[in-house]
Design a protein around this motif. Structure first.
Motif, PDB file in Angstrom:
ATOM      1  N   LEU A 113      -9.810  -4.166 -15.278  1.00 34.05           N
ATOM      2  CA  LEU A 113     -10.421  -2.846 -15.394  1.00 34.05           C
ATOM      3  C   LEU A 113     -10.493  -2.145 -14.046  1.00 34.05           C
ATOM      4  O   LEU A 113     -10.092  -0.986 -13.908  1.00 34.05           O
ATOM      5  CB  LEU A 113     -11.827  -2.979 -15.995  1.00 34.05           C
ATOM      6  N   PHE A 114     -11.000  -2.855 -13.035  1.00 36.55           N
ATOM      7  CA  PHE A 114     -11.185  -2.215 -11.734  1.00 36.55           C
ATOM      8  C   PHE A 114      -9.998  -2.412 -10.797  1.00 36.55           C
ATOM      9  O   PHE A 114      -9.933  -1.762  -9.750  1.00 36.55           O
ATOM     10  CB  PHE A 114     -12.464  -2.740 -11.064  1.00 36.55           C
ATOM     11  N   GLY A 115      -9.089  -3.299 -11.159  1.00 39.79           N
ATOM     12  CA  GLY A 115      -7.928  -3.528 -10.301  1.00 39.79           C
ATOM     13  C   GLY A 115      -6.672  -2.871 -10.824  1.00 39.79           C
ATOM     14  O   GLY A 115      -5.564  -3.302 -10.508  1.00 39.79           O
ATOM     15  N   GLY A 116      -6.844  -1.835 -11.672  1.00 37.73           N
ATOM     16  CA  GLY A 116      -5.703  -1.208 -12.331  1.00 37.73           C
ATOM     17  C   GLY A 116      -4.951  -0.217 -11.457  1.00 37.73           C
ATOM     18  O   GLY A 116      -4.675   0.919 -11.878  1.00 37.73           O
ATOM     19  N   ALA A 117      -4.622  -0.646 -10.233  1.00 39.88           N
ATOM     20  CA  ALA A 117      -3.948   0.270  -9.307  1.00 39.88           C
ATOM     21  C   ALA A 117      -2.578   0.707  -9.809  1.00 39.88           C
ATOM     22  O   ALA A 117      -2.109   1.801  -9.489  1.00 39.88           O
ATOM     23  CB  ALA A 117      -3.795  -0.401  -7.941  1.00 39.88           C
ATOM     24  N   VAL A 118      -1.934  -0.150 -10.617  1.00 41.70           N
ATOM     25  CA  VAL A 118      -0.583   0.175 -11.059  1.00 41.70           C
ATOM     26  C   VAL A 118      -0.555   1.442 -11.918  1.00 41.70           C
ATOM     27  O   VAL A 118       0.483   2.100 -12.025  1.00 41.70           O
ATOM     28  CB  VAL A 118       0.045  -0.999 -11.840  1.00 41.70           C
ATOM     29  N   ALA A 119      -1.699   1.786 -12.516  1.00 35.36           N
ATOM     30  CA  ALA A 119      -1.744   3.015 -13.315  1.00 35.36           C
ATOM     31  C   ALA A 119      -1.522   4.250 -12.441  1.00 35.36           C
ATOM     32  O   ALA A 119      -1.112   5.304 -12.925  1.00 35.36           O
ATOM     33  CB  ALA A 119      -3.085   3.129 -14.045  1.00 35.36           C
ATOM     34  N   LEU A 120      -1.805   4.107 -11.130  1.00 37.78           N
ATOM     35  CA  LEU A 120      -1.670   5.240 -10.214  1.00 37.78           C
ATOM     36  C   LEU A 120      -0.361   5.197  -9.433  1.00 37.78           C
ATOM     37  O   LEU A 120      -0.163   5.996  -8.520  1.00 37.78           O
ATOM     38  CB  LEU A 120      -2.859   5.257  -9.234  1.00 37.78           C
ATOM     39  N   GLY A 130      10.480   2.377  -9.042  1.00 39.04           N
ATOM     40  CA  GLY A 130      11.023   1.193  -9.697  1.00 39.04           C
ATOM     41  C   GLY A 130      10.836  -0.062  -8.856  1.00 39.04           C
ATOM     42  O   GLY A 130      10.508  -1.130  -9.376  1.00 39.04           O
ATOM     43  N   ILE A 131      11.017   0.052  -7.540  1.00 37.17           N
ATOM     44  CA  ILE A 131      10.831  -1.099  -6.651  1.00 37.17           C
ATOM     45  C   ILE A 131       9.371  -1.532  -6.637  1.00 37.17           C
ATOM     46  O   ILE A 131       9.059  -2.735  -6.696  1.00 37.17           O
ATOM     47  CB  ILE A 131      11.320  -0.754  -5.230  1.00 37.17           C
ATOM     48  N   LEU A 132       8.461  -0.562  -6.570  1.00 37.03           N
ATOM     49  CA  LEU A 132       7.034  -0.882  -6.589  1.00 37.03           C
ATOM     50  C   LEU A 132       6.660  -1.598  -7.887  1.00 37.03           C
ATOM     51  O   LEU A 132       5.906  -2.571  -7.891  1.00 37.03           O
ATOM     52  CB  LEU A 132       6.201   0.403  -6.443  1.00 37.03           C
ATOM     53  N   ARG A 133       7.210  -1.115  -8.993  1.00 40.14           N
ATOM     54  CA  ARG A 133       6.928  -1.743 -10.275  1.00 40.14           C
ATOM     55  C   ARG A 133       7.585  -3.115 -10.393  1.00 40.14           C
ATOM     56  O   ARG A 133       7.096  -4.006 -11.088  1.00 40.14           O
ATOM     57  CB  ARG A 133       7.420  -0.843 -11.409  1.00 40.14           C
ATOM     58  N   ALA A 134       8.702  -3.303  -9.690  1.00 43.13           N
ATOM     59  CA  ALA A 134       9.419  -4.578  -9.767  1.00 43.13           C
ATOM     60  C   ALA A 134       8.748  -5.663  -8.940  1.00 43.13           C
ATOM     61  O   ALA A 134       8.898  -6.854  -9.238  1.00 43.13           O
ATOM     62  CB  ALA A 134      10.859  -4.385  -9.287  1.00 43.13           C
ATOM     63  N   ALA A 135       7.997  -5.285  -7.907  1.00 43.35           N
ATOM     64  CA  ALA A 135       7.416  -6.265  -6.992  1.00 43.35           C
ATOM     65  C   ALA A 135       6.547  -7.302  -7.699  1.00 43.35           C
ATOM     66  O   ALA A 135       6.713  -8.510  -7.476  1.00 43.35           O
ATOM     67  CB  ALA A 135       6.629  -5.547  -5.894  1.00 43.35           C
ATOM     68  N   PRO A 136       5.609  -6.907  -8.579  1.00 44.59           N
ATOM     69  CA  PRO A 136       4.833  -7.932  -9.285  1.00 44.59           C
ATOM     70  C   PRO A 136       5.707  -8.819 -10.181  1.00 44.59           C
ATOM     71  O   PRO A 136       5.359  -9.973 -10.425  1.00 44.59           O
ATOM     72  CB  PRO A 136       3.844  -7.114 -10.130  1.00 44.59           C
ATOM     73  N   ALA A 137       6.820  -8.281 -10.670  1.00 39.99           N
ATOM     74  CA  ALA A 137       7.708  -9.055 -11.543  1.00 39.99           C
ATOM     75  C   ALA A 137       8.279 -10.258 -10.809  1.00 39.99           C
ATOM     76  O   ALA A 137       8.405 -11.349 -11.381  1.00 39.99           O
ATOM     77  CB  ALA A 137       8.836  -8.172 -12.060  1.00 39.99           C
ATOM     78  N   ILE A 193      -4.936  -5.730  -4.131  1.00 37.62           N
ATOM     79  CA  ILE A 193      -5.141  -4.355  -4.561  1.00 37.62           C
ATOM     80  C   ILE A 193      -5.698  -3.514  -3.415  1.00 37.62           C
ATOM     81  O   ILE A 193      -5.281  -2.358  -3.210  1.00 37.62           O
ATOM     82  CB  ILE A 193      -6.082  -4.314  -5.782  1.00 37.62           C
ATOM     83  N   ILE A 194      -6.625  -4.070  -2.638  1.00 40.21           N
ATOM     84  CA  ILE A 194      -7.196  -3.336  -1.503  1.00 40.21           C
ATOM     85  C   ILE A 194      -6.114  -3.048  -0.455  1.00 40.21           C
ATOM     86  O   ILE A 194      -6.013  -1.930   0.060  1.00 40.21           O
ATOM     87  CB  ILE A 194      -8.361  -4.130  -0.879  1.00 40.21           C
ATOM     88  N   VAL A 195      -5.311  -4.066  -0.147  1.00 38.15           N
ATOM     89  CA  VAL A 195      -4.227  -3.871   0.834  1.00 38.15           C
ATOM     90  C   VAL A 195      -3.261  -2.792   0.353  1.00 38.15           C
ATOM     91  O   VAL A 195      -2.863  -1.910   1.115  1.00 38.15           O
ATOM     92  CB  VAL A 195      -3.485  -5.195   1.086  1.00 38.15           C
ATOM     93  N   PHE A 196      -2.893  -2.859  -0.925  1.00 36.61           N
ATOM     94  CA  PHE A 196      -1.995  -1.842  -1.475  1.00 36.61           C
ATOM     95  C   PHE A 196      -2.610  -0.454  -1.374  1.00 36.61           C
ATOM     96  O   PHE A 196      -1.937   0.518  -0.987  1.00 36.61           O
ATOM     97  CB  PHE A 196      -1.674  -2.152  -2.932  1.00 36.61           C
ATOM     98  N   SER A 219       3.309  -2.124   0.921  1.00 35.17           N
ATOM     99  CA  SER A 219       2.839  -1.895  -0.451  1.00 35.17           C
ATOM    100  C   SER A 219       3.587  -2.785  -1.434  1.00 35.17           C
ATOM    101  O   SER A 219       2.997  -3.357  -2.358  1.00 35.17           O
ATOM    102  CB  SER A 219       3.021  -0.419  -0.836  1.00 35.17           C
ATOM    103  N   VAL A 220       4.904  -2.893  -1.244  1.00 36.12           N
ATOM    104  CA  VAL A 220       5.718  -3.755  -2.107  1.00 36.12           C
ATOM    105  C   VAL A 220       5.263  -5.204  -1.994  1.00 36.12           C
ATOM    106  O   VAL A 220       5.112  -5.912  -3.002  1.00 36.12           O
ATOM    107  CB  VAL A 220       7.210  -3.634  -1.733  1.00 36.12           C
ATOM    108  N   PHE A 221       4.998  -5.666  -0.752  1.00 37.91           N
ATOM    109  CA  PHE A 221       4.574  -7.054  -0.537  1.00 37.91           C
ATOM    110  C   PHE A 221       3.219  -7.324  -1.186  1.00 37.91           C
ATOM    111  O   PHE A 221       3.000  -8.378  -1.792  1.00 37.91           O
ATOM    112  CB  PHE A 221       4.510  -7.362   0.963  1.00 37.91           C
ATOM    113  N   ALA A 222       2.290  -6.374  -1.058  1.00 35.77           N
ATOM    114  CA  ALA A 222       0.967  -6.535  -1.671  1.00 35.77           C
ATOM    115  C   ALA A 222       1.083  -6.634  -3.190  1.00 35.77           C
ATOM    116  O   ALA A 222       0.404  -7.446  -3.830  1.00 35.77           O
ATOM    117  CB  ALA A 222       0.062  -5.365  -1.276  1.00 35.77           C
ATOM    118  N   LEU A 223       1.948  -5.829  -3.783  1.00 35.71           N
ATOM    119  CA  LEU A 223       2.137  -5.880  -5.232  1.00 35.71           C
ATOM    120  C   LEU A 223       2.840  -7.171  -5.658  1.00 35.71           C
ATOM    121  O   LEU A 223       2.559  -7.712  -6.734  1.00 35.71           O
ATOM    122  CB  LEU A 223       2.938  -4.660  -5.698  1.00 35.71           C
TER     123      LEU A 223
END
Length: 423
Positions: A242-249, A266-273, A307-310, A319-323
Motif C-alpha cells: 500500500l505505502f510502497g507503491g512507487a511503481v504506480a508513479l 520500459g527499463i525501469l519497469r524491467a528492473a524488478p523483473a 523505495i526510499i532510494v528510488f 533508480s534502475v538499481f533500486a528497483l
C-alpha cells in the motif's frame, strides 16, 4: 521422491499447465494495468488520474471478495477459472477497442476516459473471483507434501508475471503503441484459456456444500483473524504494498523527473523483473522455510529502503538499481507469504482465506496506486514515494515487536507435520 528435489512440483504435468496459465494471466493483467496507466496519464497529465485507475479496480475487488470466496469454496474450480479468464478477455478486448483511433475518432476525451474507468471496474469484479479460484485450484494439482516447493514455483511465476508484464508493457508502448499492446494482452488471455482446458475438472472438497453464505463468510474471516501468523503476514505485506507503491508513479518519473520517455520507462519497469528472475531460480535450490518469519521481515524492510532510494534518486541508473533490488526483496516476501497460506489453510476454506488475502494484499496494489496518486498530488511525487517507503519501515518494526509468533516462525515444522500425516 527426494523431498529436497528443487523440481519436485514440476514433475506433475497439470501443475506445469497451471504455471503457464497463471503466468499468462498475471503477465496480461499487469501489462494491461501499465498500458492503461500510460494512456490515461498521457490523456490527462494529472497524477490523480493514475490513482483513480487503481480505485476503480479496488472498489469491486474488495467489496466482492468475501462473497467470491464463498462461491469458490462451493463450486468446481477449473470451470470457475474458465469463466474468470473469459471475463478478463472481454474487458481486454473492450480496452483494445477504446485505444483504437479508428474506433474512438468521434469520441470526446471524457467519454474515452470514463469508458476506460468502467472497464477497469468490471475487471475488478472479475479479479475478486480470479485470485481465490487460482489459490484453491493450486492445492488440487499436487500432493500436500510438496506444497512448499510448489508454492515457491507458483509464487515465483506470479512474481515474474507481475514485473515482466509491466516491463514488456513499457517496451511495447514504445515499439508498437498502446493499441497493439492491448491486442497482445487480449491474445495472452486466449492462450491462457487454451492451456486451462487441458486440466480436467476437479472434485469439490468442501464438506459444507450449501452452507448459508453469511455463516460461511463469518467462518472464513474468523479463521484469518484468529490465526495470528496468517493475519500478521497478510497485514505486513498489505501495508508494504500500500505505502510502497512507487511503481504506480513510474509514468511521472519517466516522463517528467528522469525524462527518459517510453524506452526508459520500459527499463525501469524491467528492473524488478530481473530481481524476480534471480529469486525464482535461487529459491528453488535454497528454500526459504528456515527462519521464515525473520526473512519475511528483513525482505520487506529491504523493500522499503529500496523505495526510499528510488524516490530520492535523480540518476536513471541508480533508480534502475533500486528497483532491481526491490524486485529481489519483494520476491522473497511473496514466496514466504504464499507458503504460509498454503501450509496453514485447510482445503475446504481456501477460497475464503484467499478472498480475505485478496482484500488485504491482492487489491492493495491498486489501492496503493490510488494512495500514491493522491499523495503525489498533495505532497509532490518525490515526497510521496519517500513517505511510502518510510511507512513500510515503520510497519516492519511494529510487526516484529508486536507479533513475536510471526518473527519466530519457522516453516520447516509445518512441512514436517504434513509429511508425518502422509506417512
Amino acid at each position: 521422491m527426494n523431498k529436497n528435489d528443487p523440481y519436485a512440483a514440476l514433475r506433475f504435468r497439470e501443475f506445469n499447465i497451471f504455471l503457464v496459465v497463471r503466468f499468462a494471466m498475471v503477465f496480461a493483467w499487469s501489462m494491461q494495468f501499465v498500458v492503461i496507466e500510460w494512456e490515461v496519464y498521457s490523456i490527462t497529465k494529472n497524477p490523480l488520474s493514475l490513482g483513480i485507475i487503481g480505485l476503480m479496480e479496488v472498489i469491486p475487488a474488495v467489496s466482492m471478495a468475501l462473497f467470491a470466496g464463498h462461491i469458490v469454496d462451493q463450486k468446481e474450480k477449473r470451470s470457475l477459472l474458465v469463466k474468470c479468464i473469459g471475463g478478463f478477455s472481454i474487458v481486454s478486448f473492450g480496452l483494445f477497442l477504446l485505444t483504437w483511433p479508428r474506433v474512438v475518432a468521434d469520441f470526446s476525451t471524457n467519454t474515452i476516459l470514463y469508458s476506460i474507468y468502467f472497464l477497469v471496474f468490471i475487471g475488478g469484479i472479475v479479479r475478486s473471483f480470479l485470485g481465490p479460484t487460482i489459490f484453491s485450484l493450486f492445492s488440487l494439482l499436487i500432493p500436500k507434501k510438496i506444497y512448499p516447493n510448489a508454492a515457491t514455483w507458483s509464487s515465483s511465476v506470479w512474481q515474474m508475471g507481475a514485473v515482466v508484464g509491466p516491463a514488456i508493457g513499457g517496451f511495447a508502448i514504445h515499439w508498437i503503441g498502446v493499441h497493439w499492446s492491448m491486442c497482445l494482452i487480449f491474445a495472452l488471455s486466449l492462450i491462457a484459456l487454451l492451456f486451462l482446458f487441458q486440466i480436467p475438472k476437479k472434485p469439490i472438497l468442501n464438506p459444507n456444500i450449501g452452507e448459508p453464505i453469511f455463516k460461511s463468510l463469518r467462518e472464513g474471516v474468523r479463521f484469518v483473524l484468529t490465526t495470528r501468523v496468517i493475519l500478521g503476514a497478510i497485514t505486513l505485506d498489505m501495508i508494504a504494498v500500500l505505502f510502497g507503491g512507487a511503481v504506480a508513479l513510474l509514468p511521472i518519473y519517466a516522463q517528467d523527473i528522469l525524462k527518459v520517455g517510453p524506452e526508459g520507462f520500459g527499463i525501469l519497469r524491467a528492473a524488478p523483473a530481473v530481481g524476480a528472475l534471480i529469486i525464482m531460480f535461487t529459491s528453488a535450490y535454497f528454500p526459504l522455510n528456515k527462519n521464515a518469519g525473520m526473512k519475511l521481515l528483513a525482505a520487506i524492510f529491504g523493500f522499503g529502503i529500496c523505495i526510499i532510494v528510488f524516490g530520492l534518486s535523480t540518476s536513471f541508473w541508480l533508480s534502475v538499481f533500486a528497483l532491481f533490488l526491490s524486485g529481489i526483496t519483494d520476491g522473497v516476501s511473496v514466496i514466504i507469504r504464499q507458503t504460509i497460506l498454503q501450509l496453514r489453510t485447510p482445503d475446504h476454506m481456501r477460497g475464503r482465506v484467499a478472498s480475505v488475502n485478496s482484500m488485504f494484499v491482492g487489491s492493495s496494489n491498486e489501492l496503493g496506486a490510488f494512495e500514491s496518486g493522491l499523495t503525489a498530488k498533495l505532497m509532490g511525487t518525490v515526497t510521496a514515494v519517500v513517505f511510502g517507503g518510510g511507512m513500510t519501515l515503520i510497519t516492519v518494526f511494529a510487526t516484529g515487536v508486536f507479533l513475536p509468533k510471526l518473527r519466530k516462525l519457522d516453516l520447516r515444522k509445518d512441512l514436517e507435520e504434513h509429511e508425518n500425516k502422509i506417512d
